[in-house]
Design an enzyme around this catalytic site. Structure first.
Site, PDB file in Angstrom:
ATOM      1  N   ASP A   1     -12.562  -6.543  11.430  1.00 11.78           N
ATOM      2  CA  ASP A   1     -11.774  -7.077  12.549  1.00 11.78           C
ATOM      3  C   ASP A   1     -12.214  -8.522  12.762  1.00 11.78           C
ATOM      4  OD1 ASP A   1     -10.126  -7.120  14.909  1.00 11.78           O
ATOM      5  OD2 ASP A   1     -11.929  -6.866  16.117  1.00 11.78           O
ATOM      6  N   SER A   2     -11.461  -9.234  13.599  1.00  9.70           N
ATOM      7  CA  SER A   2     -11.862 -10.593  13.953  1.00  9.70           C
ATOM      8  C   SER A   2     -13.224 -10.604  14.641  1.00  9.70           C
ATOM      9  CB  SER A   2     -10.850 -11.183  14.924  1.00  9.70           C
ATOM     10  OG  SER A   2     -10.869 -10.434  16.130  1.00  9.70           O
TER      11      SER A   2
ATOM     12  N   TYR B   1      -8.571 -14.062  16.297  1.00 11.65           N
ATOM     13  CA  TYR B   1      -7.539 -14.202  15.266  1.00 11.65           C
ATOM     14  C   TYR B   1      -6.161 -14.398  15.917  1.00 11.65           C
ATOM     15  CZ  TYR B   1     -10.223 -12.448  11.143  1.00 11.65           C
ATOM     16  OH  TYR B   1     -11.089 -12.268  10.096  1.00 11.65           O
ATOM     17  N   GLY B   2      -6.054 -13.982  17.162  1.00  6.61           N
ATOM     18  CA  GLY B   2      -4.753 -13.964  17.839  1.00  6.61           C
ATOM     19  C   GLY B   2      -4.086 -15.322  17.919  1.00  6.61           C
TER      20      GLY B   2
ATOM     21  N   CYS C   1      -7.561  -4.313  12.856  1.00  5.92           N
ATOM     22  CA  CYS C   1      -7.117  -5.471  13.625  1.00  5.92           C
ATOM     23  C   CYS C   1      -5.595  -5.542  13.529  1.00  5.92           C
ATOM     24  CB  CYS C   1      -7.762  -6.713  13.027  1.00  5.92           C
ATOM     25  SG  CYS C   1      -7.182  -8.248  13.753  1.00  5.92           S
ATOM     26  N   ASN C   2      -4.936  -5.473  14.669  1.00 10.95           N
ATOM     27  CA  ASN C   2      -3.468  -5.524  14.664  1.00 10.95           C
ATOM     28  C   ASN C   2      -2.961  -6.871  14.182  1.00 10.95           C
ATOM     29  OD1 ASN C   2      -2.275  -3.007  16.322  1.00 10.95           O
ATOM     30  ND2 ASN C   2      -4.272  -3.572  17.102  1.00 10.95           N
ATOM     31  N   THR C   3      -3.677  -7.935  14.551  1.00  6.94           N
ATOM     32  CA  THR C   3      -3.242  -9.281  14.198  1.00  6.94           C
ATOM     33  C   THR C   3      -3.315  -9.485  12.685  1.00  6.94           C
ATOM     34  OG1 THR C   3      -4.231  -9.970  16.283  1.00  6.94           O
ATOM     35  CG2 THR C   3      -3.565 -11.711  14.770  1.00  6.94           C
TER      36      THR C   3
ATOM     37  N   GLU D   1     -15.873  -9.876  23.347  1.00 10.31           N
ATOM     38  CA  GLU D   1     -16.820 -10.507  22.416  1.00 10.31           C
ATOM     39  C   GLU D   1     -18.143 -10.854  23.118  1.00 10.31           C
ATOM     40  OE1 GLU D   1     -16.682 -11.368  18.921  1.00 10.31           O
ATOM     41  OE2 GLU D   1     -15.085  -9.878  19.036  1.00 10.31           O
TER      42      GLU D   1
ATOM     43  N   CYS E   1      -4.114  -4.320  20.492  1.00  2.48           N
ATOM     44  CA  CYS E   1      -5.211  -5.145  19.970  1.00  2.48           C
ATOM     45  C   CYS E   1      -6.451  -4.275  20.071  1.00  2.48           C
ATOM     46  CB  CYS E   1      -5.374  -6.402  20.819  1.00  2.48           C
ATOM     47  SG  CYS E   1      -6.923  -7.285  20.480  1.00  2.48           S
ATOM     48  N   THR E   2      -7.241  -4.231  19.004  1.00  2.00           N
ATOM     49  CA  THR E   2      -8.346  -3.270  18.981  1.00  2.00           C
ATOM     50  C   THR E   2      -9.492  -3.630  19.927  1.00  2.00           C
ATOM     51  OG1 THR E   2      -9.205  -4.403  17.005  1.00  2.00           O
ATOM     52  CG2 THR E   2      -7.845  -2.443  16.647  1.00  2.00           C
ATOM     53  N   HIS E   3      -9.501  -4.853  20.435  1.00  2.00           N
ATOM     54  CA  HIS E   3     -10.513  -5.184  21.444  1.00  2.00           C
ATOM     55  C   HIS E   3     -10.218  -4.511  22.793  1.00  2.00           C
ATOM     56  CE1 HIS E   3     -11.636  -8.471  18.723  1.00  2.00           C
ATOM     57  NE2 HIS E   3     -12.669  -8.744  19.498  1.00  2.00           N
TER      58      HIS E   3
END
Ligand code: DGL
Length: 267
Positions: A10-11, A42-43, A73-75, A151, A183-185
């Site tokens: 992921d980002s 990444y978004g 990561c969806n992005t 983050e 979004c996975t966050h």
């Protein structure tokens, strides 16, 4: 080959929501997790940079002997999944916002979607809406600042509460009854979303918050089974890597996973 690791990336730390589900569904599997935190979010990253980072991480997994890869990561999925599938031979499991289950679940016909700017702009996402939610009213937000909160490991402060409220309250006022976390966050902020939404949603039902960690893990299970890649021996390791600051990553990931994590560097 079947005890070779699965690469998950992921980002940043958001993909840990997927990693946790994979660990529950597939407890025997050896795992490599890459948090590309030096390049998060990444978004809002330009596509050429996203392209470089995703191919770099995929090559790293291949060098480590990975038998499969999960784009947690969806992005990165929205922008890069097709390209990665063409370039790399190992099976690749990717994400998509849970629009279909949301469209089936809503009773008010109003769905909220929290996802990054790049995901919301992507053709892949637009196609999902056209296919499954044409007759639904969709409220979208890219929730600037959510990724940075997660983050930094901040899931509980007053500032975190206020930021989540800023994006969620207007959707509740519009009577959404289902919220898609694309979004996975964002699932790390779901407890705050539940606090804010409790008892405010139509008919006093709780807001349904949907994300795809379980669906992705089931899809990974299917893909491994189809390719004869399931590991039937005991798990030997889960290894964590970051492109960001190691100490910060160790602190934040240990908070998010509620266990002590050691992290190695990936450039
Ligand atoms: N966690 C990622 C996603 O699922 C990316 C968030 C970001 O870095 O902007 O979209």
């Amino acid at each position: 080959m079947s005890n070779a690791p699965i690469g998950v990336f992921d980002s940043g730390v958001g993909g840990l929501t997927i990693l946790q589900a994979i660990r529950e569904h597939l407890p025997n599997e050896n795992l490599l997790y890459v948090a590309d935190s030096a390049y998060a979010p990444y978004g809002r990253l330009p596509k050429d940079v996203l392209h470089k980072r995703c191919s770099h991480i995929a090559r790293f997994f291949v060098q480590q002997g990975a038998k499969a890869m999960v784009i947690a990561c969806n992005t990165a999925t929205a922008v890069m999944a097709e390209w990665l599938r063409k370039e790399f031979d190992i099976p690749i499991v990717a994400m998509e916002p849970a629009i279909k289950p949301a469209a089936l679940a809503t009773r008010t016909g109003k769905i909220g979607v929290f996802a990054t700017e790049n995901t919301l702009k992507s053709d892949r996402y637009r196609k999902l809406l056209a296919e499954y939610a044409k007759d639904k009213k969709i409220f979208e937000s890219s929730c600037n600042g959510f990724v940075e909160l997660v983050e930094s490991g901040d899931l509980t402060s007053v500032q975190a509460f206020q930021l989540v409220e800023k994006y969620l309250q207007p959707m509740i006022d519009e009577h959404i009854d289902v919220l898609v976390l694309g979004c996975t966050h964002y699932p790390f902020l779901a407890p705050l979303m539940r606090k804010i939404s409790s008892q405010q949603v139509a008919g006093n039902q709780d807001l349904q918050i949907i994300h795809t960690a379980d669906a992705v893990s089931l899809q990974l299970t299917r893909v491994l089974a189809e390719n004869d890649l399931l590991n039937f021996k005991d798990q030997e390791y889960v290894k964590y890597f970051t492109s960001g600051d190691i100490q910060t990553a160790e602190r934040v990931m240990s908070i998010l996973l509620q266990e002590d994590i050691n992290i190695q560097e990936i450039i």
